[in-house]
Design an enzyme around this catalytic site. Structure first.
Site, PDB file in Angstrom:
ATOM      1  N   HIS A   1      61.156  82.513  33.220  1.00  0.00           N
ATOM      2  CA  HIS A   1      59.959  82.116  33.979  1.00  0.00           C
ATOM      3  C   HIS A   1      58.787  83.088  33.733  1.00  0.00           C
ATOM      4  CE1 HIS A   1      58.618  79.670  37.718  1.00  0.00           C
ATOM      5  NE2 HIS A   1      57.565  80.000  36.975  1.00  0.00           N
TER       6      HIS A   1
ATOM      7  N   ARG B   1      58.571  73.010  35.768  1.00  0.00           N
ATOM      8  CA  ARG B   1      59.533  73.357  36.818  1.00  0.00           C
ATOM      9  C   ARG B   1      60.911  72.786  36.459  1.00  0.00           C
ATOM     10  NH1 ARG B   1      56.521  76.762  38.197  1.00  0.00           N
ATOM     11  NH2 ARG B   1      55.501  77.057  40.226  1.00  0.00           N
TER      12      ARG B   1
ATOM     13  N   GLU C   1      66.701  78.784  40.003  1.00  0.00           N
ATOM     14  CA  GLU C   1      66.415  80.095  39.384  1.00  0.00           C
ATOM     15  C   GLU C   1      66.829  81.226  40.313  1.00  0.00           C
ATOM     16  OE1 GLU C   1      62.266  80.347  38.365  1.00  0.00           O
ATOM     17  OE2 GLU C   1      62.375  78.553  37.147  1.00  0.00           O
TER      18      GLU C   1
HETATM   19  P1  NAP Z   1      47.568  69.938  36.929  1.00  0.00           P
HETATM   20  O1  NAP Z   1      46.273  70.320  36.330  1.00  0.00           O
HETATM   21  O2  NAP Z   1      47.595  69.366  38.301  1.00  0.00           O
HETATM   22  O3  NAP Z   1      48.266  68.926  35.921  1.00  0.00           O
HETATM   23  C1  NAP Z   1      49.384  68.180  36.240  1.00  0.00           C
HETATM   24  C2  NAP Z   1      49.394  66.919  35.384  1.00  0.00           C
HETATM   25  O4  NAP Z   1      50.603  66.198  35.660  1.00  0.00           O
HETATM   26  C3  NAP Z   1      48.234  65.984  35.671  1.00  0.00           C
HETATM   27  O5  NAP Z   1      47.671  65.577  34.453  1.00  0.00           O
HETATM   28  C4  NAP Z   1      48.873  64.794  36.388  1.00  0.00           C
HETATM   29  O6  NAP Z   1      48.173  63.601  36.042  1.00  0.00           O
HETATM   30  C5  NAP Z   1      50.290  64.815  35.815  1.00  0.00           C
HETATM   31  N1  NAP Z   1      51.270  64.222  36.716  1.00  0.00           N
HETATM   32  C6  NAP Z   1      51.444  64.473  38.037  1.00  0.00           C
HETATM   33  N2  NAP Z   1      52.444  63.703  38.524  1.00  0.00           N
HETATM   34  C7  NAP Z   1      52.890  62.956  37.484  1.00  0.00           C
HETATM   35  C8  NAP Z   1      53.898  61.958  37.360  1.00  0.00           C
HETATM   36  N3  NAP Z   1      54.619  61.563  38.407  1.00  0.00           N
HETATM   37  N4  NAP Z   1      54.104  61.406  36.147  1.00  0.00           N
HETATM   38  C9  NAP Z   1      53.347  61.775  35.084  1.00  0.00           C
HETATM   39  N5  NAP Z   1      52.378  62.726  35.142  1.00  0.00           N
HETATM   40  C10 NAP Z   1      52.156  63.293  36.335  1.00  0.00           C
HETATM   41  O7  NAP Z   1      48.574  71.168  36.981  1.00  0.00           O
HETATM   42  P2  NAP Z   1      48.610  72.439  36.007  1.00  0.00           P
HETATM   43  O8  NAP Z   1      47.731  73.487  36.530  1.00  0.00           O
HETATM   44  O9  NAP Z   1      48.465  71.967  34.607  1.00  0.00           O
HETATM   45  O10 NAP Z   1      50.123  72.921  36.275  1.00  0.00           O
HETATM   46  C11 NAP Z   1      51.205  72.051  35.977  1.00  0.00           C
HETATM   47  C12 NAP Z   1      52.518  72.609  36.485  1.00  0.00           C
HETATM   48  O11 NAP Z   1      52.907  73.731  35.673  1.00  0.00           O
HETATM   49  C13 NAP Z   1      52.462  73.218  37.895  1.00  0.00           C
HETATM   50  O12 NAP Z   1      52.687  72.222  38.873  1.00  0.00           O
HETATM   51  C14 NAP Z   1      53.539  74.255  37.883  1.00  0.00           C
HETATM   52  O13 NAP Z   1      54.721  73.757  38.453  1.00  0.00           O
HETATM   53  C15 NAP Z   1      53.781  74.534  36.414  1.00  0.00           C
HETATM   54  N6  NAP Z   1      53.499  75.945  36.063  1.00  0.00           N
HETATM   55  C16 NAP Z   1      54.492  76.715  35.546  1.00  0.00           C
HETATM   56  C17 NAP Z   1      54.246  78.028  35.218  1.00  0.00           C
HETATM   57  C18 NAP Z   1      55.303  78.905  34.644  1.00  0.00           C
HETATM   58  O14 NAP Z   1      55.315  80.098  34.943  1.00  0.00           O
HETATM   59  N7  NAP Z   1      56.175  78.427  33.783  1.00  0.00           N
HETATM   60  C19 NAP Z   1      52.970  78.582  35.423  1.00  0.00           C
HETATM   61  C20 NAP Z   1      51.972  77.759  35.935  1.00  0.00           C
HETATM   62  C21 NAP Z   1      52.248  76.443  36.253  1.00  0.00           C
HETATM   63  P3  NAP Z   1      48.169  62.326  37.033  1.00  0.00           P
HETATM   64  O15 NAP Z   1      47.852  62.837  38.398  1.00  0.00           O
HETATM   65  O16 NAP Z   1      47.138  61.409  36.448  1.00  0.00           O
HETATM   66  O17 NAP Z   1      49.533  61.731  36.950  1.00  0.00           O
END
Ligand code: NAP
Length: 317
Positions: free
Chosen positions: A283, A236, A265
């Site tokens: 995106h 993001r 965006e």
């Molecule tokens: P996820 O499985 O929840 O993974 C998020 C990771 O971030 C977890 O390992 C979490 O570990 C870590 N995290 C959370 N807060 C943190 C912090 N303050 N400092 C360090 N690490 C932190 O989520 P996901 O499914 O992989 O998706 C991740 C993100 O990708 C989404 O939230 C979304 O915004 C983005 N995304 C973008 C697109 C796009 O179109 N470009 C598409 C899909 C998703 P801990 O809880 O142990 O910290």
């Protein structure tokens, strides 16, 4: 039949599914509804299926009719929704995890390749037919043997790690909590941002946008990186302080950036457009037909599950 509002046009298969299960108000012209229009359209509905273009902040949530019991977000990220405000009003918020991880990881890898191998400059030169091959023409950064730092090694981060490893990259990561050995796939854990950034020749940002992660990439933290590092962001835009990154790119502290997401965006900071080494996408993370259908179907199933059982496995508040 429950009445629901779907704020954006979905792929037809998913709209057909929604209209079979619910009395669904569709947005056939994919109009970008104003806030007032979303409130107006949701009258008489029990759920709203939102997209990341809907800013469901406290003011907006408080104006929703009391009949609304679920906000089902058509995304895994939910930074566009005030979870606490929804909870206070007795509204469950759900998301669409997992089904978009493969597609998004592909774009994450594309950003790494695009930025490291100077793809924007290459495309521009090829289109203008003004290039001449030479031994030092458009020299980029090779991935093999290069250290990749993953900020947020969750579902998407782990998939990026697996592909990057197969390309010969050495994987480091930072999460607030260390993963199991099985999920780490040999990646090296760092318990602080600074420790991760100091070894990141390339960074892939994969954590959610939260109050804690807002502007994590800033003037101070950019100094931690090795000179000539590459920053990529598939998560993001709010996680990056654009002014600081643009300054670091101009000063060549950072060699290149690969970005799929932006603050405000679709209006990205124009400073990025002036820098040749920036590789930008609009995106596209989850933008494949297969994934968009799976996401929409899951968003619909989440509403169905909530009304059937009073809960939902993808509830996030
Ligand atoms: P996820 O499985 O929840 O993974 C998020 C990771 O971030 C977890 O390992 C979490 O570990 C870590 N995290 C959370 N807060 C943190 C912090 N303050 N400092 C360090 N690490 C932190 O989520 P996901 O499914 O992989 O998706 C991740 C993100 O990708 C989404 O939230 C979304 O915004 C983005 N995304 C973008 C697109 C796009 O179109 N470009 C598409 C899909 C998703 P801990 O809880 O142990 O910290």
């Amino acid at each position: 039949m429950k009445k629901i509002l779907i704020t954006r046009k979905l792929i037809k298969d998913s709209e057909d599914k929604a209209t079979k299960i619910f009395e669904a108000k569709l947005n056939s012209n994919d109009e970008l509804y104003s806030r007032a229009k979303v409130i107006e359209m949701s009258q008489g509905c029990e759920a709203v299926l939102t997209s990341l273009t809907d800013k469901m902040d406290e003011e907006m949530i408080n104006k929703l009719p009391n009949t609304i019991k679920v906000i089902s977000n058509f995304a895994v990220g939910f930074g566009n929704i005030d979870l606490e405000a929804a909870k206070k009003k007795g509204i469950a918020v759900t998301n669409t995890p997992e089904v978009l991880s493969d597609a998004t990881a592909e774009i994450g890898i594309l950003l790494i390749l695009g930025a490291c191998r100077r793809v924007s400059e290459g495309i521009q030169s090829a289109k203008e037919s003004n290039w001449k091959w030479s031994a030092d023409y458009l020299i980029g950064k090779q991935l093999t043997g290069t250290r990749l730092g993953i900020l947020g090694m969750g579902r998407i981060g782990q998939k990026i790690a697996a592909i990057a490893k197969s390309l010969g990259m050495i994987i480091h990561y930072h999460n607030r909590s260390k993963l199991s050995v099985e999920k780490e796939q040999g990646a090296i854990y760092h318990d602080s941002l600074r420790s991760l950034f100091e070894v990141s020749d390339v960074l892939s940002i994969c954590c959610p946008a939260t109050k804690e992660t807002e502007n994590l990439i800033n003037k101070e933290t950019l100094e931690y990186f090795p000179t000539g590092a590459v920053i990529t962001n598939v998560a993001r835009g709010d996680i990056v302080d654009d002014v600081a990154l643009i300054d670091a790119l101009n000063k060549k502290k950072i060699f290149a950036a690969g970005l799929d997401v932006y603050k405000g965006e679709p209006n990205l900071n124009p400073g990025y457009l002036k820098i040749k080494s920036v590789f930008i996408l609009p995106h596209l993370g989850s933008a494949t037909k297969h994934t968009r259908i799976a996401m929409a179907n899951l968003a619909i199933d989440n509403i169905y599950e909530f009304f059937k059982t009073g809960n939902c496995k993808n509830k996030v508040n």
